[in-house]
Design a protein around this motif. Structure first.
Motif, mmCIF file in Angstrom:
data_model
loop_
_atom_site.group_PDB
_atom_site.id
_atom_site.type_symbol
_atom_site.label_atom_id
_atom_site.label_comp_id
_atom_site.label_asym_id
_atom_site.label_seq_id
_atom_site.Cartn_x
_atom_site.Cartn_y
_atom_site.Cartn_z
ATOM 1 N N ALA A 162 -1.904 -18.774 -11.022
ATOM 2 C CA ALA A 162 -2.759 -19.029 -9.848
ATOM 3 C C ALA A 162 -1.931 -19.051 -8.561
ATOM 4 C CB ALA A 162 -3.484 -20.353 -10.025
ATOM 5 N N LEU A 163 -2.538 -18.628 -7.477
ATOM 6 C CA LEU A 163 -1.876 -18.665 -6.174
ATOM 7 C C LEU A 163 -1.860 -20.108 -5.663
ATOM 8 C CD1 LEU A 163 -3.831 -15.575 -4.856
ATOM 9 C CD2 LEU A 163 -1.388 -15.621 -5.392
ATOM 10 N N PRO A 164 -0.871 -20.456 -4.839
ATOM 11 C CA PRO A 164 -0.729 -21.860 -4.421
ATOM 12 C C PRO A 164 -1.718 -22.249 -3.311
ATOM 13 C CG PRO A 164 1.016 -20.546 -3.458
ATOM 14 C CD PRO A 164 0.206 -19.602 -4.292
ATOM 15 N N PHE A 165 -2.987 -22.332 -3.669
ATOM 16 C CA PHE A 165 -4.006 -22.697 -2.693
ATOM 17 C C PHE A 165 -4.327 -24.192 -2.795
ATOM 18 C CE2 PHE A 165 -6.089 -18.186 -2.824
ATOM 19 C CZ PHE A 165 -5.058 -17.695 -2.032
ATOM 20 N N PRO A 166 -4.361 -24.889 -1.652
ATOM 21 C CA PRO A 166 -4.686 -26.317 -1.694
ATOM 22 C C PRO A 166 -6.185 -26.547 -1.945
ATOM 23 C CG PRO A 166 -3.614 -25.685 0.388
ATOM 24 C CD PRO A 166 -4.014 -24.427 -0.304
ATOM 25 N N HIS A 167 -6.508 -27.709 -2.469
ATOM 26 C CA HIS A 167 -7.905 -28.087 -2.701
ATOM 27 C C HIS A 167 -8.177 -29.461 -2.098
ATOM 28 C CE1 HIS A 167 -7.334 -24.901 -5.651
ATOM 29 N NE2 HIS A 167 -8.649 -24.786 -5.703
ATOM 30 N N ILE A 168 -9.397 -29.624 -1.575
ATOM 31 C CA ILE A 168 -9.801 -30.944 -1.068
ATOM 32 C C ILE A 168 -10.950 -31.464 -1.932
ATOM 33 C CG2 ILE A 168 -9.061 -30.423 1.291
ATOM 34 C CD1 ILE A 168 -12.072 -30.116 2.027
ATOM 35 N N ASN A 169 -11.294 -32.741 -1.713
ATOM 36 C CA ASN A 169 -12.383 -33.340 -2.482
ATOM 37 C C ASN A 169 -13.705 -32.637 -2.201
ATOM 38 O OD1 ASN A 169 -11.649 -35.720 -4.116
ATOM 39 N ND2 ASN A 169 -10.741 -36.411 -2.183
ATOM 40 N N PRO A 170 -14.564 -32.575 -3.211
ATOM 41 C CA PRO A 170 -15.909 -32.038 -2.938
ATOM 42 C C PRO A 170 -16.750 -33.100 -2.232
ATOM 43 C CG PRO A 170 -15.763 -32.786 -5.210
ATOM 44 C CD PRO A 170 -14.394 -32.999 -4.608
ATOM 45 N N CYS A 171 -17.892 -32.687 -1.738
ATOM 46 C CA CYS A 171 -18.827 -33.638 -1.124
ATOM 47 C C CYS A 171 -19.789 -34.064 -2.234
ATOM 48 C CB CYS A 171 -19.564 -32.933 0.006
ATOM 49 S SG CYS A 171 -20.693 -34.025 0.852
ATOM 50 N N ASN A 172 -19.556 -35.239 -2.798
ATOM 51 C CA ASN A 172 -20.343 -35.707 -3.934
ATOM 52 C C ASN A 172 -20.820 -37.127 -3.643
ATOM 53 O OD1 ASN A 172 -21.357 -36.538 -6.377
ATOM 54 N ND2 ASN A 172 -19.451 -36.308 -7.522
ATOM 55 N N CYS A 173 -22.009 -37.239 -3.065
ATOM 56 C CA CYS A 173 -22.489 -38.554 -2.629
ATOM 57 C C CYS A 173 -22.797 -39.473 -3.812
ATOM 58 C CB CYS A 173 -23.722 -38.411 -1.740
ATOM 59 S SG CYS A 173 -23.325 -37.665 -0.150
ATOM 60 N N TYR A 174 -23.083 -38.912 -4.987
ATOM 61 C CA TYR A 174 -23.375 -39.747 -6.161
ATOM 62 C C TYR A 174 -22.112 -40.479 -6.616
ATOM 63 C CZ TYR A 174 -25.094 -40.920 -10.874
ATOM 64 O OH TYR A 174 -25.471 -41.576 -12.024
ATOM 65 N N ARG A 175 -20.979 -39.798 -6.498
ATOM 66 C CA ARG A 175 -19.697 -40.412 -6.861
ATOM 67 C C ARG A 175 -18.745 -40.134 -5.694
ATOM 68 N NH1 ARG A 175 -19.703 -41.221 -12.452
ATOM 69 N NH2 ARG A 175 -21.218 -39.947 -13.580
ATOM 70 N N PRO A 177 -15.900 -39.621 -3.343
ATOM 71 C CA PRO A 177 -14.454 -39.706 -3.600
ATOM 72 C C PRO A 177 -13.791 -40.821 -2.797
ATOM 73 C CG PRO A 177 -15.018 -37.690 -2.390
ATOM 74 C CD PRO A 177 -16.307 -38.320 -2.811
ATOM 75 N N TYR A 178 -14.482 -41.280 -1.743
ATOM 76 C CA TYR A 178 -13.928 -42.364 -0.927
ATOM 77 C C TYR A 178 -14.563 -43.711 -1.264
ATOM 78 C CZ TYR A 178 -11.554 -38.801 1.694
ATOM 79 O OH TYR A 178 -10.715 -37.769 2.046
ATOM 80 N N LEU A 187 -18.569 -39.018 7.022
ATOM 81 C CA LEU A 187 -18.268 -37.686 6.469
ATOM 82 C C LEU A 187 -16.766 -37.497 6.230
ATOM 83 C CD1 LEU A 187 -20.841 -35.690 8.601
ATOM 84 C CD2 LEU A 187 -20.953 -36.016 6.129
ATOM 85 N N ALA A 188 -16.172 -38.560 5.664
ATOM 86 C CA ALA A 188 -14.717 -38.535 5.416
ATOM 87 C C ALA A 188 -14.291 -37.317 4.604
ATOM 88 C CB ALA A 188 -14.310 -39.816 4.697
ATOM 89 N N CYS A 189 -15.150 -36.881 3.659
ATOM 90 C CA CYS A 189 -14.751 -35.745 2.811
ATOM 91 C C CYS A 189 -14.697 -34.451 3.606
ATOM 92 C CB CYS A 189 -15.668 -35.636 1.591
ATOM 93 S SG CYS A 189 -17.406 -35.425 1.988
ATOM 94 N N ALA A 190 -15.476 -34.348 4.692
ATOM 95 C CA ALA A 190 -15.386 -33.147 5.540
ATOM 96 C C ALA A 190 -14.128 -33.221 6.412
ATOM 97 C CB ALA A 190 -16.634 -33.011 6.404
ATOM 98 N N TRP A 191 -13.851 -34.417 6.921
ATOM 99 C CA TRP A 191 -12.655 -34.562 7.766
ATOM 100 C C TRP A 191 -11.364 -34.402 6.970
ATOM 101 C CZ3 TRP A 191 -13.097 -33.699 12.611
ATOM 102 C CH2 TRP A 191 -14.296 -33.983 13.263
ATOM 103 N N GLU A 192 -11.465 -34.528 5.650
ATOM 104 C CA GLU A 192 -10.294 -34.300 4.795
ATOM 105 C C GLU A 192 -9.758 -32.878 5.009
ATOM 106 O OE1 GLU A 192 -10.900 -35.515 0.665
ATOM 107 O OE2 GLU A 192 -9.270 -34.185 0.048
ATOM 108 N N LEU A 193 -10.639 -31.959 5.361
ATOM 109 C CA LEU A 193 -10.192 -30.588 5.622
ATOM 110 C C LEU A 193 -9.217 -30.564 6.795
ATOM 111 C CD1 LEU A 193 -10.331 -27.538 5.061
ATOM 112 C CD2 LEU A 193 -12.286 -27.417 6.613
ATOM 113 N N ASP A 194 -9.539 -31.332 7.839
ATOM 114 C CA ASP A 194 -8.684 -31.387 9.021
ATOM 115 C C ASP A 194 -7.290 -31.905 8.650
ATOM 116 O OD1 ASP A 194 -8.269 -31.287 11.919
ATOM 117 O OD2 ASP A 194 -8.176 -33.482 11.772
ATOM 118 N N ARG A 195 -7.275 -33.011 7.893
ATOM 119 C CA ARG A 195 -5.980 -33.597 7.501
ATOM 120 C C ARG A 195 -5.190 -32.613 6.633
ATOM 121 N NH1 ARG A 195 -9.258 -37.738 6.612
ATOM 122 N NH2 ARG A 195 -9.104 -37.685 4.337
#
Ligand code: PLP
Length: 448
Positions: A162-175, A177-178, A187-195
Motif C-alpha cells: 500500500a502507498l503511504p497515505f494517512p487516514h483520519i477518523n470517520p464521522c461516526n456519531c453512534y460511536r 471517535p472523540y 465537528l472535531a472529526c472534520a477538523w481532524e483533517l486540518d490537523r
C-alpha cells in the motif's frame, strides 16, 4: 441448485459458501435455477436502482451492439459516450466540466489519483502526491484505491504494497471517535483533517477522499449538518482537492442526484460507478471540476497517459444512458427518497423490538443497520461470532438477499447490514423485507 464453491473451475471470493445459480431477474427479484426467488434488498451490491430486467434498457444495449460493440477509445469516440457525458454533467453538482469513463469504481479512483497528481504537476506543486482518506472506508481493490481504503480487515493482507497515505477518523456519531455528541463536538472529526494536513505537511498532501455516506464497510455512516462544509473549508485553505467517492451514493441512491448534494460542499472530483448503469453493464466515471480541466488544458502536456482498454465502451455507455433516461422518466430519484423514508421507519420500528439492532441510519435507499450484543453499552458481538455473515446466510435461505459486513465498531469488531434495494421497491416489498429480516434475527439469536 447451488454452485459448490470448492469444486469446479470458479475462484469464488468466499469459497466455503454455496452460491445459488441465478437464471433470471425481474423487478425486485432474482430467480434461481432451482425455482427459488430472492428479494433483492441490496440491489446486487448497492448497484441496481431501476430494478432488474427493464426491457427498454436491454433494447438499447441490443441497438448499440448491432451498430458497434467496440472501437478503441484512444483513436475513436461514439455518440453514446458524448450523450452520457452530457447527461452526467447535467446531473452533477455545479462547475463540473469533464467526464472520463472507466469500467468500475476501483478504476475510477485510480484515475482520480493520477489526475490529481497531473493537476499539481501542472500547477508547479509536484510534491503534492499523497491523499488523506478515512478509516473504515472502502475505495476499491486496486493498489491505489486499496491504499486509500481505510477498512482494516481489507488492508491487513495487502498493506505490504500500500502507498503511504494517512487516514483520519470517520464521522461516526453512534460511536463518536472523540466520545462526544453533535453539536457539542464542534465537528472535531472534520477538523481532524486540518490537523492532519498540517502535521503531514500541506506541500505533500494533494487530496482528501471520502464517501459522502460510508457504504460497504460502515453501514451508512452519515455525517451531521456542517461536516462537509468544514472539510471543504479545510481543503481550500491548504490547496487540497476534495474527492467525493460516489460509487454507491451517486445517481439517486441517497434520494438526491449525488450524495454530495446533501451538503453545501461541492467536490473537486466525483468518482462514480455502480448506479450509473444500474448493473446492466460495467462502467464507471471520473467527473472533474473546470479548474482541474483548465490546468490540464493550459499545461504544456497534451496527453494523460493513464487509461484502460474498455474506457468509454460503446455498449456500456449506451446502456448507462438508457438507465439514466429511465431513472428520469420514472422520477426514480424522488422515489428513492420517499421509499427510503418508509423503509427507514419500518427498520426503526424493528429496532425498537429487536435487542440486537443498535442503530438504523442513512439517507434515501442507502440504509445501515448496526448490530450490537448489548443496546445500552453498544457492545458489539465478538469477531468470532461472524454475526453479519450468519444473518446474511440465514436470510438468503429464507429468500432475502442482503449484504452485511464486519468491523463496523472500530475496524475489527462490529457488524452491520447495508440495505440498498432498487428504487422501484413498493411498501409491501419493504414490509416483506422487514418481516424476513425479523424472522432471520430471531433465528440467528436463538442459535447463539
Ligand atoms: C465507495 C466505493 N468505492 C469504490 C468501490 C470499488 O468499486 P468496484 O468494485 O466497481 O471496483 C466500491 C465498491 O463497492 C465502493 O463501494
Amino acid at each position: 441448485m447451488a454452485q459448490s464453491a470448492q469444486q469446479g473451475p470458479l475462484f469464488f471470493r468466499e469459497w466455503r459458501h454455496e452460491h445459488p445459480v441465478i437464471e433470471r431477474a425481474e423487478g425486485m427479484y432474482l430467480y434461481g435455477a432451482d425455482g427459488r426467488r430472492y428479494l433483492d434488498a441490496a440491489g446486487g451490491v448497492h448497484v441496481v436502482g431501476i430494478g432488474h430486467g427493464v426491457q427498454e434498457v436491454v433494447d438499447a444495449m441490443e441497438r448499440q451492439a448491432r451498430k458497434v460493440c467496440f472501437a478503441y477509445g484512444g483513436a475513436f469516440t461514439n455518440q453514446a459516450q458524448w450523450d452520457l457525458a452530457d447527461k452526467i454533467l447535467a446531473l452533477a453538482p455545479p462547475g463540473m466540466r469533464k467526464v472520463y469513463f472507466v469500467s468500475g469504481g476501483s478504476e475510477a479512483n485510480e484515475i482520480a489519483l493520477t489526475a490529481i497528481h497531473h493537476y499539481f504537476v501542472e500547477k508547479g506543486k509536484p510534491t503534492k502526491t499523497r491523499v488523506i482518506a478515512r478509516w473504515q472506508s472502502y475505495h476499491g481493490s486496486t493498489v491505489g484505491a486499496m491504499s486509500m481504503t481505510g477498512n482494516v480487515l481489507r488492508r491487513r493482507d495487502h498493506s505490504a504494497y500500500a502507498l503511504p497515505f494517512p487516514h483520519i477518523n470517520p464521522c461516526n456519531c453512534y460511536r463518536c471517535p472523540y466520545g462526544s455528541t453533535y453539536p457539542e463536538c464542534g465537528l472535531a472529526c472534520a477538523w481532524e483533517l486540518d490537523r492532519t494536513i498540517r502535521r503531514e505537511g500541506p506541500d505533500t498532501i494533494a487530496a482528501f477522499i471520502a464517501e459522502p455516506l460510508v457504504g460497504t464497510t460502515a453501514g451508512a455512516f452519515t455525517p451531521p449538518p456542517g461536516y462537509y462544509e468544514v472539510i471543504r473549508q479545510v481543503c481550500d485553505q491548504h490547496d487540497v482537492l476534495f474527492v467525493a467517492d460516489e460509487v454507491i451514493t451517486g445517481f439517486g441512491r441517497t434520494g438526491q442526484k449525488f450524495g454530495s448534494d446533501h451538503w453545501q460542499a461541492v467536490p473537486d472530483i466525483i468518482t462514480c460507478a455502480k448506479g450509473i448503469s444500474s448493473g446492466y453493464a460495467p462502467i464507471g466515471a471520473v467527473v472533474i471540476q473546470d479548474k482541474i480541466w483548465q490546468a490540464f488544458a493550459q499545461g504544456p502536456r497534451d496527453t494523460f497517459f493513464i487509461g484502460y482498454t474498455f474506457s468509454g465502451h460503446p455498449v456500456s455507455c449506451a446502456t448507462a444512458l438508457a438507465v439514466q433516461n429511465y431513472l428520469e422518466k420514472h422520477d426514480l430519484i424522488k422515489r428513492s427518497a420517499a421509499m427510503g423514508d418508509y423503509l427507514k421507519r419500518r427498520l426503526l420500528d424493528l429496532a425498537e423490538r429487536t435487542p440486537s439492532i443498535g442503530e438504523v441510519r442513512g439517507k434515501g435507499l442507502m440504509l445501515g443497520v448496526e448490530f450490537v450484543r448489548d443496546k445500552a453499552s453498544k457492545k458489539p458481538f465478538p469477531a468470532e461470532a461472524h454475526f453479519a455473515g450468519r444473518v446474511v446466510r440465514a436470510a438468503l435461505a429464507k429468500g432475502l438477499h442482503l449484504i452485511g459486513s464486519s468491523g463496523t465498531a472500530d475496524g475489527e469488531v462490529g457488524d452491520h447490514l447495508l440495505i440498498t434495494p432498487p428504487f422501484i421497491i413498493t411498501e409491501a416489498q419493504c414490509d416483506e423485507m422487514v418481516a424476513i429480516l425479523e424472522e432471520t434475527l430471531c433465528e440467528v439469536m436463538s442459535n447463539g
